[in-house]
Scaffold this motif. Structure first.
Motif, mmCIF file in Angstrom:
data_model
loop_
_atom_site.group_PDB
_atom_site.id
_atom_site.type_symbol
_atom_site.label_atom_id
_atom_site.label_comp_id
_atom_site.label_asym_id
_atom_site.label_seq_id
_atom_site.Cartn_x
_atom_site.Cartn_y
_atom_site.Cartn_z
ATOM 1 N N GLU A 94 9.398 -1.778 18.303
ATOM 2 C CA GLU A 94 10.470 -0.884 17.868
ATOM 3 C C GLU A 94 10.968 -1.245 16.475
ATOM 4 O OE1 GLU A 94 10.388 -1.166 22.336
ATOM 5 O OE2 GLU A 94 10.379 -2.587 20.658
ATOM 6 N N GLN A 95 11.008 -2.558 16.178
ATOM 7 C CA GLN A 95 11.406 -2.984 14.839
ATOM 8 C C GLN A 95 10.390 -2.523 13.801
ATOM 9 O OE1 GLN A 95 11.581 -7.217 15.588
ATOM 10 N NE2 GLN A 95 13.821 -7.199 15.614
ATOM 11 N N ALA A 96 9.122 -2.632 14.137
ATOM 12 C CA ALA A 96 8.081 -2.218 13.199
ATOM 13 C C ALA A 96 8.127 -0.717 12.945
ATOM 14 C CB ALA A 96 6.711 -2.622 13.747
ATOM 15 N N VAL A 97 8.361 0.060 13.999
ATOM 16 C CA VAL A 97 8.467 1.517 13.827
ATOM 17 C C VAL A 97 9.673 1.853 12.954
ATOM 18 C CG1 VAL A 97 8.889 3.703 15.021
ATOM 19 C CG2 VAL A 97 7.271 2.052 15.978
ATOM 20 N N ALA A 98 10.798 1.164 13.205
ATOM 21 C CA ALA A 98 11.978 1.394 12.368
ATOM 22 C C ALA A 98 11.675 1.076 10.910
ATOM 23 C CB ALA A 98 13.148 0.549 12.867
ATOM 24 N N ALA A 99 10.914 0.007 10.672
ATOM 25 C CA ALA A 99 10.556 -0.361 9.307
ATOM 26 C C ALA A 99 9.688 0.712 8.657
ATOM 27 C CB ALA A 99 9.830 -1.704 9.307
ATOM 28 N N ILE A 100 8.771 1.293 9.419
ATOM 29 C CA ILE A 100 7.927 2.367 8.877
ATOM 30 C C ILE A 100 8.779 3.574 8.517
ATOM 31 C CG2 ILE A 100 6.111 4.026 9.456
ATOM 32 C CD1 ILE A 100 4.834 1.759 11.137
ATOM 33 N N GLY A 101 9.740 3.910 9.400
ATOM 34 C CA GLY A 101 10.643 5.013 9.084
ATOM 35 C C GLY A 101 11.421 4.757 7.807
ATOM 36 N N MET A 102 11.866 3.507 7.616
ATOM 37 C CA MET A 102 12.572 3.149 6.373
ATOM 38 C C MET A 102 11.651 3.307 5.168
ATOM 39 S SD MET A 102 14.561 -0.283 7.594
ATOM 40 C CE MET A 102 15.611 -0.291 9.044
ATOM 41 N N LEU A 103 10.402 2.880 5.308
ATOM 42 C CA LEU A 103 9.450 3.015 4.209
ATOM 43 C C LEU A 103 9.264 4.473 3.822
ATOM 44 C CD1 LEU A 103 6.450 0.573 4.813
ATOM 45 C CD2 LEU A 103 7.884 0.712 2.791
ATOM 46 N N GLN A 104 9.170 5.345 4.814
ATOM 47 C CA GLN A 104 8.983 6.763 4.519
ATOM 48 C C GLN A 104 10.198 7.336 3.803
ATOM 49 O OE1 GLN A 104 8.007 8.283 8.429
ATOM 50 N NE2 GLN A 104 5.815 7.908 8.154
ATOM 51 N N ARG A 105 11.404 6.971 4.261
ATOM 52 C CA ARG A 105 12.609 7.439 3.576
ATOM 53 C C ARG A 105 12.668 6.883 2.156
ATOM 54 N NH1 ARG A 105 15.367 5.678 8.047
ATOM 55 N NH2 ARG A 105 16.722 4.330 6.812
ATOM 56 N N GLU A 107 -6.089 10.622 7.035
ATOM 57 C CA GLU A 107 -5.924 11.027 8.432
ATOM 58 C C GLU A 107 -5.102 10.005 9.220
ATOM 59 O OE1 GLU A 107 -9.046 10.897 11.958
ATOM 60 O OE2 GLU A 107 -9.478 12.537 10.561
ATOM 61 N N ALA A 108 -5.403 8.720 9.044
ATOM 62 C CA ALA A 108 -4.763 7.676 9.855
ATOM 63 C C ALA A 108 -3.363 7.346 9.367
ATOM 64 C CB ALA A 108 -5.626 6.420 9.862
ATOM 65 N N GLY A 109 -3.115 7.458 8.061
ATOM 66 C CA GLY A 109 -1.804 7.110 7.518
ATOM 67 C C GLY A 109 -1.559 5.609 7.590
ATOM 68 N N THR A 110 -0.329 5.236 7.891
ATOM 69 C CA THR A 110 0.033 3.820 8.029
ATOM 70 C C THR A 110 -0.421 3.316 9.388
ATOM 71 O OG1 THR A 110 1.960 4.165 6.632
ATOM 72 C CG2 THR A 110 1.936 2.175 7.982
ATOM 73 N N ILE A 111 -0.963 2.108 9.425
ATOM 74 C CA ILE A 111 -1.473 1.535 10.678
ATOM 75 C C ILE A 111 -0.462 0.524 11.204
ATOM 76 C CG2 ILE A 111 -3.323 0.193 11.746
ATOM 77 C CD1 ILE A 111 -5.155 1.315 9.491
ATOM 78 N N LEU A 112 0.013 0.769 12.415
ATOM 79 C CA LEU A 112 0.907 -0.167 13.092
ATOM 80 C C LEU A 112 0.064 -1.003 14.040
ATOM 81 C CD1 LEU A 112 3.494 -1.427 14.077
ATOM 82 C CD2 LEU A 112 3.942 0.623 15.447
ATOM 83 N N ALA A 117 0.833 -1.198 0.000
ATOM 84 C CA ALA A 117 0.000 0.000 0.000
ATOM 85 C C ALA A 117 0.872 1.254 0.000
ATOM 86 C CB ALA A 117 -0.913 -0.006 1.229
ATOM 87 N N PRO A 118 0.309 2.404 -0.377
ATOM 88 C CA PRO A 118 1.082 3.653 -0.275
ATOM 89 C C PRO A 118 1.446 3.936 1.181
ATOM 90 C CG PRO A 118 -0.903 3.951 -1.610
ATOM 91 C CD PRO A 118 -1.029 2.613 -0.946
ATOM 92 N N ILE A 119 2.668 4.350 1.422
ATOM 93 C CA ILE A 119 3.099 4.657 2.784
ATOM 94 C C ILE A 119 2.610 6.050 3.172
ATOM 95 C CG2 ILE A 119 5.333 5.503 1.946
ATOM 96 C CD1 ILE A 119 4.644 3.801 5.345
ATOM 97 N N GLY A 120 2.043 6.171 4.346
ATOM 98 C CA GLY A 120 1.594 7.473 4.823
ATOM 99 C C GLY A 120 2.714 8.215 5.528
ATOM 100 N N ASP A 121 2.545 9.528 5.670
ATOM 101 C CA ASP A 121 3.559 10.298 6.389
ATOM 102 C C ASP A 121 3.266 10.367 7.873
ATOM 103 O OD1 ASP A 121 1.387 11.933 6.323
ATOM 104 O OD2 ASP A 121 2.354 13.602 5.267
ATOM 105 N N ARG A 122 2.184 9.699 8.311
ATOM 106 C CA ARG A 122 1.855 9.603 9.735
ATOM 107 C C ARG A 122 1.507 8.157 10.072
ATOM 108 N NH1 ARG A 122 -0.453 13.629 7.430
ATOM 109 N NH2 ARG A 122 -2.398 12.506 7.133
ATOM 110 N N VAL A 123 1.480 7.852 11.363
ATOM 111 C CA VAL A 123 1.238 6.478 11.819
ATOM 112 C C VAL A 123 0.147 6.483 12.876
ATOM 113 C CG1 VAL A 123 2.225 4.490 13.020
ATOM 114 C CG2 VAL A 123 3.578 5.713 11.331
#
Length: 911
Positions: A436-447, A370-375, A291-297
């Motif tokens: 923490e791994q999942a959040v790091a992965a989301i940050g990588m997706l955004q970059r 509004e929701a962006g990416t869902i963790l 899916a498209p990565i959102g700029d918020r989580v």
């Protein structure tokens, strides 16, 4: 040679192991055992004069005795033997060689290449561990364990890291499509491997361990092409490199090699990570998240503590959490218990049944912007089995016939969640053990998403079309005068004149002799208040020696400041030549920020551009980012956005947003200067003062070199080839024939929308619906190194430029064959426009060394076939498909193709 004969490395029909041995713990012995135990189905021939047989198999004393020509040979014999062996193998017709041997001299390596080149034989190594291709059951390495089959390709310059990675991956059951140790990469390099793996059906993601790049343009072209097809993830060694080189400018001191690699990796659309663990985190998320990565989580969890940990990790990693609106909160109130968290993280309480998870997820999915990416985070409970929750959520995450919901999961725990985690993995949902791994992965997706956006930009070398034309001749005259005088540093007035000639606003500056009275008199003529600066070829950073005095209010102030300045400079820098003073108006820009914009020459990637927070403490603040030219407005804004000062430029409290357009225009001007003036070696504009009204350069510093290290020819990324633009007369109107550019997107949309379904069927072999934006962007944002699209344009009745037709060609990585296509606006066919476009395309490809131009067309497309015959194409039918015919045109005189080379050859500059 690029991908020529690389299939012989990874899918050989036969292999010879030269230096095979039965000695335990020897390289030759390990290689032989690995090849024998890998399950390779073709013949494997041991070569070693010390043995008559190995493992019950005949061993050959010399290469010449082999019963057949090995397609692949692996050499692990002493350095003195390698050149002769390669010569023998080349004469036999072997197509690829892996040289395990270390210690070859430069002369020996060159002799190996000289022997291989005439036969287009590929060389991997020397000084490498070898390669593993699990899908081909090939283990031509001395690694201690085999690789599992999988869909990740790993290419490394470090042999030790290859074996360590194999060990790491085996413990985690990670499989590979191939595992390659490049060693000293005398021939096969990263560019070759990227070209090969980009189209390898077994590879879904490419992992690189890079220590250094030799051929920047070849690497960048291959990387940009590969990154369009599949994720490319890089671990680059040397992030902690210390010791910036001494330089005349702040830019030279700040532009460390690692920062330049950061810029190059981002611009190529790849993702850089810092560790092997992050490498696989990134591979997991980039290959599974569709899916498209959102700029918020938005965090959705059944545990408050887990949600808080994830929120803390997000804050630490710069991943913003979404703010849920009133409508979303009301919808969640309707499906969640009264004591739910009513915020983000969305804590649905530990006793949640499976349906509560689904209901909450569907509410968030109805508000994607509004929701962006869902963790999604789940901790096991005794209330409901975790696997039941997983099975209920998969259809909600992947609703039939709809785009998947952007979900990344973390199942916290061990055996209790193992089956649930497996359900998500089988469904192709990115899944991690810890939040923490999942959040790091989301940050990588955004970059990664930001880098992919930069990948689609292919700006012109000459900057924005709306920018005023620079006075390049004035700058060339200044540069000639400086070099002819034996200098390399421009004086401040000369540097400001260079900036002014390229449209950078500068403060008015006057030069006077090193006489306090002369300085005071000039200040009176200029008007107070003023700034006084020392003028000396030997003093680059004037403030460091007390050579700058600000806000001088009258002539006595200037006189006194000049005397103090002379005394100070003679004391701290007695050998400096004093050429005089500069006097300039004291600029007062209320609520302004001090910025730095600069340029320098990187040893590998050539010209680079720096942006950041400026002022005298610029090297202490180290708030800067680098970019590779050429730049356009989107790339310039992306460069600005990678700095902390970007947030200040957006405005805060009572400070209005800065005039970002003026900063962008300055960055584009510097990019154009680097393209036009090859002698520029370093440049600083510091400070560039900017507020909400305007920007102005208060100081500038330029160093030039007769070696001409800049210029568009030295850019790592091929800029827009403006030299190919021409205007012709066609049926009574002036038509422009030129390479396509990113700014053509709107015109190209109108052009494609105006085509008849039959035209689309003839061009694409089927009638197409309206193009998606990403596909349209791919058509107008091309890599001119290996692709060319010429458009014919003319003014429309409303004055806008409209596209009349387009001819496009994409070359293979070896520059042997270019496949072309052409399409013309309805109503304009039969008037020679297609022939004009094709003639331009043929001329450009021929000049670039492309060997052949080809296309497959529908047999019923008589108009295209007639055009082909008129241009000299030969036509052949297809026995397997009578509905199509093949067109072909030789572009070069008949000879053995040399191919486009690896590190030992210069890359092409066009197409």
């Amino acid at each position: 040679m690029s991908i020529r004969h690389l299939d012989s490395l990874f899918q050989p029909a036969s292999v010879a192991v030269i230096g095979a041995s039965e000695r335990a713990f020897s390289v030759g012995g390990t290689l032989w055992r690995n090849m024998r135990s890998s399950g390779f189905t073709g013949p494997v021939f041991p070569v070693n004069p010390k043995y008559r047989e190995l493992g019950g198999q005949r061993c050959y004393a010399r290469v010449a005795q082999l019963p057949q020509v090995p397609e692949l040979a692996v050499i692990c014999t002493p350095p003195a033997t390698v050149v002769d062996l390669v010569q023998q193998l080349a004469a036999l017709g072997t197509q690829a060689v892996v040289i395990i041997t270390a210690g070859l001299t430069a002369a020996q390596k060159q002799a190996v290449l000289d022997a291989a080149r005439p036969r287009l034989m590929r060389i991997l190594g020397p000084n490498c561990v070898g390669l593993l291709a699990p899908h081909a059951h090939l283990n031509a390495s001395f690694a201690h364990i085999p690789a599992r089959p999988g869909q990740l390709a790993f290419v490394s310059q470090s042999g030790a890291l290859v074996t360590a990675m194999l060990d790491w991956a085996e413990a985690r059951h990670v499989g590979f499509s191939c595992f390659v140790s490049l060693g000293e990469h005398a021939d096969v390099d990263f560019g070759d491997m990227l070209d090969y793996l980009a189209n390898d059906p077994h590879t879904r993601a490419i992992l690189l361990y890079i220590e250094a790049i030799d051929d920047a343009r070849k690497f960048m072209s291959a990387a940009r092409a590969a990154a369009r097809n599949k994720p490319v993830i890089v671990v680059k060694a040397g992030r902690s490199e210390q010791g910036s080189r001494a330089a005349a400018s702040h830019t030279g001191a700040l532009a460390g090699a690692d920062e330049v690699y950061d810029a190059a990796i981002a611009r190529a659309g790849m993702l850089r990570v810092d560790s092997l663990e992050q490498l696989f985190l990134a591979a997991e998320v980039l290959t599974r998240f569709r899916a498209p990565i959102g700029d918020r989580v938005t965090i959705l969890t059944n545990g408050g503590g887990a949600g808080v940990l994830a929120a803390d990790a997000a804050a630490a990693m710069g991943v913003p959490l979404a703010t849920l609106g009133d409508a979303t909160l009301r919808e969640l109130d309707a499906v969640l218990p009264a004591n739910w968290s009513r915020g983000n993280p969305v804590d649905i309480i530990g006793d949640a049944p499976a349906q509560r998870y689904v209901d909450a997820l569907q509410v968030l999915a109805r508000h994607p912007e509004e929701a962006g990416t869902i963790l999604f985070i789940h901790a096991p409970t005794a209330i409901v089995p975790s696997v039941d929750i997983a099975r209920a959520m998969v259809p909600a995450i992947q609703p039939a016939g709809q785009r998947p919901v952007p979900v990344i999961a973390s199942w916290i725990g061990g055996p209790a969640v193992a089956e649930a985690r497996e359900v998500f993995v089988r469904a192709g949902i990115a899944c991690y053990d810890m939040p923490e791994q999942a959040v790091a992965a989301i940050g990588m997706l955004q970059r990664y998403a930001h880098n992919q956006a930069e990948l689609t930009e292919a700006p012109p070398a000459d900057g924005a079309a709306s920018a005023p034309a620079p006075d390049a001749e004035r700058v060339r005259a200044i540069v000639r005068q400086v070099l002819d005088s034996g200098r390399d540093m421009l004086t401040e007035p000369e540097a400001k004149a260079v900036c002014e000639a390229y449209g950078v606003p500068v403060v008015a500056t006057r030069t006077v002799p090193a006489d306090p009275a002369a300085a005071a008199a000039e200040a009176a003529r200029l008007g107070f208040p003023v700034v006084l600066k020392i003028l000396s070829e030997d003093i680059s950073h004037k403030s460091d020696v007390g050579g700058v005095a600000l806000n001088l209010q009258d002539a006595p102030d200037v006189h006194a400041a000049a005397e103090r300045m002379l005394e100070r400079v003679r004391k701290v820098h007695p050998d400096a030549r004093l050429d005089g003073f500069t006097v300039q108006q004291m600029v007062r820009l209320p609520q302004a920020q001090e910025l730095i914009i600069g340029a320098s020459i990187d040893r590998v990637f050539g010209p680079v551009i720096l942006f950041g927070q400026g002022g005298t403490a610029v090297e202490v603040m180290k708030d800067s980012a680098m970019a590779l030219p050429p730049l356009n407005a989107p790339l310039a804004r992306a460069l600005i956005g990678r700095t902390r000062v970007a947030r200040l430029l957006e405005g805060y409290r009572d400070v209005p947003p800065a005039n970002l357009g003026a900063v962008v225009q300055t960055l584009e001007a510097v990019s154009r200067l680097l393209a036009d003036i090859p002698e520029v070696a370093e440049l600083d504009i510091n400070p560039l003062l900017v507020n909400h009204e305007r920007a102005v350069a208060l100081d500038a510093r330029v160093r030039v070199s007769a070696d001409r290290p800049a210029g568009a020819a030295h850019f790592a990324i091929q800029p827009y080839p403006s030299e190919l633009v021409e205007t012709v007369d066609w049926w009574g109107q002036r038509v422009t024939l030129r390479p396509i550019r990113p700014e053509d997107e709107a015109a190209h949309r109108d052009f494609m929308d105006g085509l008849a379904p039959e035209d689309l069927r003839m061009r694409f072999f089927h009638s197409r619906r309206r193009l998606e934006r990403g596909e349209l962007a791919r058509l107008v944002q091309v890599d001119y190194t290996r692709e060319m699209a010429f458009v014919a344009t003319a003014p429309a009745p409303d004055g806008r430029e409209q596209t009349l037709g387009v001819a496009r060609a994409i070359t293979d990585p070896d520059n042997q064959v270019a496949e072309f296509g052409i399409i013309v606006r309805p109503g304009l066919k039969g008037k020679g426009l297609g022939q004009l476009l094709m003639a331009r395309l043929i001329t450009t490809l021929r000049a670039a060394g492309t060997q052949r131009l080809a296309a497959t067309v529908l047999a019923e497309n008589e108009r295209m076939r007639t055009l082909g015959r008129a241009l000299g194409f030969t036509e052949t039918s297809d026995p397997a498909d009578p509905a199509v015919v093949h067109l072909s045109l030789a572009l070069q005189p008949a000879k053995t193709p040399a191919g486009r080379g690896g590190a030992r050859r210069k890359p092409r500059d066009a197409v």
